[in-house]
Design a protein around this motif. Sequence first.
Motif, mmCIF file in Angstrom:
data_model
loop_
_atom_site.group_PDB
_atom_site.id
_atom_site.type_symbol
_atom_site.label_atom_id
_atom_site.label_comp_id
_atom_site.label_asym_id
_atom_site.label_seq_id
_atom_site.Cartn_x
_atom_site.Cartn_y
_atom_site.Cartn_z
ATOM 1 N N HIS A 128 0.817 -1.211 0.000
ATOM 2 C CA HIS A 128 0.000 0.000 0.000
ATOM 3 C C HIS A 128 0.854 1.266 0.000
ATOM 4 O O HIS A 128 0.340 2.357 -0.280
ATOM 5 C CB HIS A 128 -0.930 0.015 1.217
ATOM 6 N N VAL A 129 2.123 1.138 0.326
ATOM 7 C CA VAL A 129 3.034 2.286 0.315
ATOM 8 C C VAL A 129 3.695 2.359 -1.056
ATOM 9 O O VAL A 129 4.300 1.390 -1.505
ATOM 10 C CB VAL A 129 4.108 2.157 1.411
ATOM 11 N N PRO A 130 3.608 3.479 -1.737
ATOM 12 C CA PRO A 130 4.146 3.537 -3.101
ATOM 13 C C PRO A 130 5.667 3.525 -3.142
ATOM 14 O O PRO A 130 6.340 4.091 -2.270
ATOM 15 C CB PRO A 130 3.606 4.870 -3.635
ATOM 16 N N ALA A 131 6.187 2.863 -4.160
ATOM 17 C CA ALA A 131 7.608 3.027 -4.476
ATOM 18 C C ALA A 131 7.824 4.441 -5.004
ATOM 19 O O ALA A 131 6.883 5.113 -5.444
ATOM 20 C CB ALA A 131 8.040 1.992 -5.505
ATOM 21 N N PRO A 155 3.117 3.706 -7.350
ATOM 22 C CA PRO A 155 2.319 2.794 -6.523
ATOM 23 C C PRO A 155 1.844 1.577 -7.313
ATOM 24 O O PRO A 155 1.525 1.684 -8.504
ATOM 25 C CB PRO A 155 1.128 3.668 -6.118
ATOM 26 N N CYS A 156 1.781 0.436 -6.648
ATOM 27 C CA CYS A 156 1.138 -0.717 -7.280
ATOM 28 C C CYS A 156 -0.348 -0.744 -6.945
ATOM 29 O O CYS A 156 -1.144 -1.325 -7.682
ATOM 30 C CB CYS A 156 1.814 -2.014 -6.850
ATOM 31 N N ILE A 157 -0.721 -0.121 -5.829
ATOM 32 C CA ILE A 157 -2.117 0.067 -5.449
ATOM 33 C C ILE A 157 -2.321 1.573 -5.352
ATOM 34 O O ILE A 157 -1.758 2.223 -4.472
ATOM 35 C CB ILE A 157 -2.437 -0.616 -4.104
ATOM 36 N N GLU A 158 -3.089 2.132 -6.260
ATOM 37 C CA GLU A 158 -3.187 3.581 -6.365
ATOM 38 C C GLU A 158 -4.253 4.147 -5.430
ATOM 39 O O GLU A 158 -5.344 3.594 -5.308
ATOM 40 C CB GLU A 158 -3.485 3.986 -7.814
ATOM 41 N N ARG A 202 4.949 4.331 -16.155
ATOM 42 C CA ARG A 202 5.578 3.545 -15.099
ATOM 43 C C ARG A 202 4.842 3.689 -13.782
ATOM 44 O O ARG A 202 4.797 2.749 -12.981
ATOM 45 C CB ARG A 202 7.039 3.982 -14.939
ATOM 46 N N GLY A 203 4.271 4.866 -13.518
ATOM 47 C CA GLY A 203 3.569 5.110 -12.263
ATOM 48 C C GLY A 203 2.523 6.184 -12.460
ATOM 49 O O GLY A 203 1.880 6.265 -13.511
ATOM 50 N N VAL A 204 2.372 7.037 -11.440
ATOM 51 C CA VAL A 204 1.369 8.112 -11.516
ATOM 52 C C VAL A 204 2.027 9.471 -11.728
ATOM 53 O O VAL A 204 1.420 10.510 -11.512
ATOM 54 C CB VAL A 204 0.483 8.131 -10.247
ATOM 55 N N GLY A 205 3.273 9.450 -12.165
ATOM 56 C CA GLY A 205 3.934 10.674 -12.583
ATOM 57 C C GLY A 205 4.576 11.455 -11.460
ATOM 58 O O GLY A 205 4.697 11.001 -10.321
ATOM 59 N N LEU A 256 4.731 -7.154 -6.765
ATOM 60 C CA LEU A 256 5.856 -7.789 -7.451
ATOM 61 C C LEU A 256 5.722 -7.662 -8.968
ATOM 62 O O LEU A 256 6.717 -7.469 -9.672
ATOM 63 C CB LEU A 256 5.963 -9.250 -7.038
ATOM 64 N N ILE A 257 4.500 -7.760 -9.479
ATOM 65 C CA ILE A 257 4.290 -7.594 -10.913
ATOM 66 C C ILE A 257 4.580 -6.160 -11.333
ATOM 67 O O ILE A 257 5.205 -5.909 -12.373
ATOM 68 C CB ILE A 257 2.855 -8.013 -11.285
ATOM 69 N N HIS A 258 4.152 -5.196 -10.508
ATOM 70 C CA HIS A 258 4.428 -3.802 -10.831
ATOM 71 C C HIS A 258 5.932 -3.525 -10.807
ATOM 72 O O HIS A 258 6.432 -2.724 -11.617
ATOM 73 C CB HIS A 258 3.722 -2.881 -9.839
ATOM 74 N N ARG A 259 6.651 -4.177 -9.915
ATOM 75 C CA ARG A 259 8.104 -4.007 -9.887
ATOM 76 C C ARG A 259 8.754 -4.490 -11.179
ATOM 77 O O ARG A 259 9.813 -3.992 -11.577
ATOM 78 C CB ARG A 259 8.697 -4.755 -8.697
ATOM 79 N N GLY A 260 8.137 -5.492 -11.822
ATOM 80 C CA GLY A 260 8.651 -5.936 -13.107
ATOM 81 C C GLY A 260 8.649 -4.808 -14.123
ATOM 82 O O GLY A 260 9.595 -4.655 -14.909
ATOM 83 N N LEU A 261 7.595 -3.991 -14.113
ATOM 84 C CA LEU A 261 7.544 -2.823 -14.991
ATOM 85 C C LEU A 261 8.696 -1.874 -14.690
ATOM 86 O O LEU A 261 9.326 -1.325 -15.603
ATOM 87 C CB LEU A 261 6.217 -2.080 -14.806
#
Length: 297
Positions: A128-131, A155-158, A202-205, A256-261
């Motif tokens: 829940h904490v964004p990269a 974030p993987c969960i926005e 890649r993310g939310v900018g 983990l899937i979002h980290r692949g991106l």
Amino acid sequence: MTDMMETEKATASAWFRRLRDEIVAAFEGLEDSHAQGPLSDRAPGRFEVTETRRASEDGSDAGGGLMSVMRGGRVFEKVGVNVSTVYGQLGEAAQKAMMARKGLPGMADDPRFWASGISLVAHMQNPHVPAVHMNTRMFWTPHGWWFGGGSDLNPCIEYDEDTAHFHATQKAYLDPHGTGHYPRLKAWADEYFYIPHRHRARGVGGIFMDDYCTGDWQADFALTQDIGRAFLPAYMPLVERRRAQDWTDADKDAQLIHRGLYAEYNLVYDRGTKFGLATGHDANAVLMSLPPMAKWP
């Protein structure tokens, strides 16, 4: 220009180091204060600091920096905060890239360069904490100087409120330099942090600039400093808001899937990664941005 810029180069290098020290202390403070929620029973994480050196072909001094990495903490699964000041001569491939991007035919005659900056990537324990990513830098050649950098949320969960806070803080720090900066740097980030082969961002900018030089070094450096200063106020409240939330196996899988991106972008498209490897900087420091674990569907 060479003699006149020595003071400016030293000033910029010292600023990036101070920003690094401030962020490292703040992140270790988050580890210390995480007393409730998932993984709060662990010992607080601490940064491991390693001196890095740039490899030069002739063995001469080519600068270096500090690689600071925390792994397996309460809040941070892996976070790196690197700072470096490197110099020497650009190789043929880097010269061609500079000439293509900046229109500097003189690079072939005098390929000296100097570069300093801070680079940060944080991959979090809690999905829940964004990269997040942040870097600011100054680049110099005898033919000109430029600033670059920014920060972007991944974030993987926005959460809409998290994205809004991150962007509003960036805008608040940029507006004193001119209200046109934020929309332009936001659009620049949206374009730069796009993954063409995935047809998505890649993310939310966030904000981003590159090859930035108005001819007024003091004004450009002040803008670059405020891009760096905006980072902690933009990001820390998001970590504090989300770090105690429970997560499910599905949440972790999505992370983990979002980290692949993230890994795909950094290895295929990121210019900083390409420059660091092409100019002989410590490979571990350059690839610090890669996540500790990732997966692909």
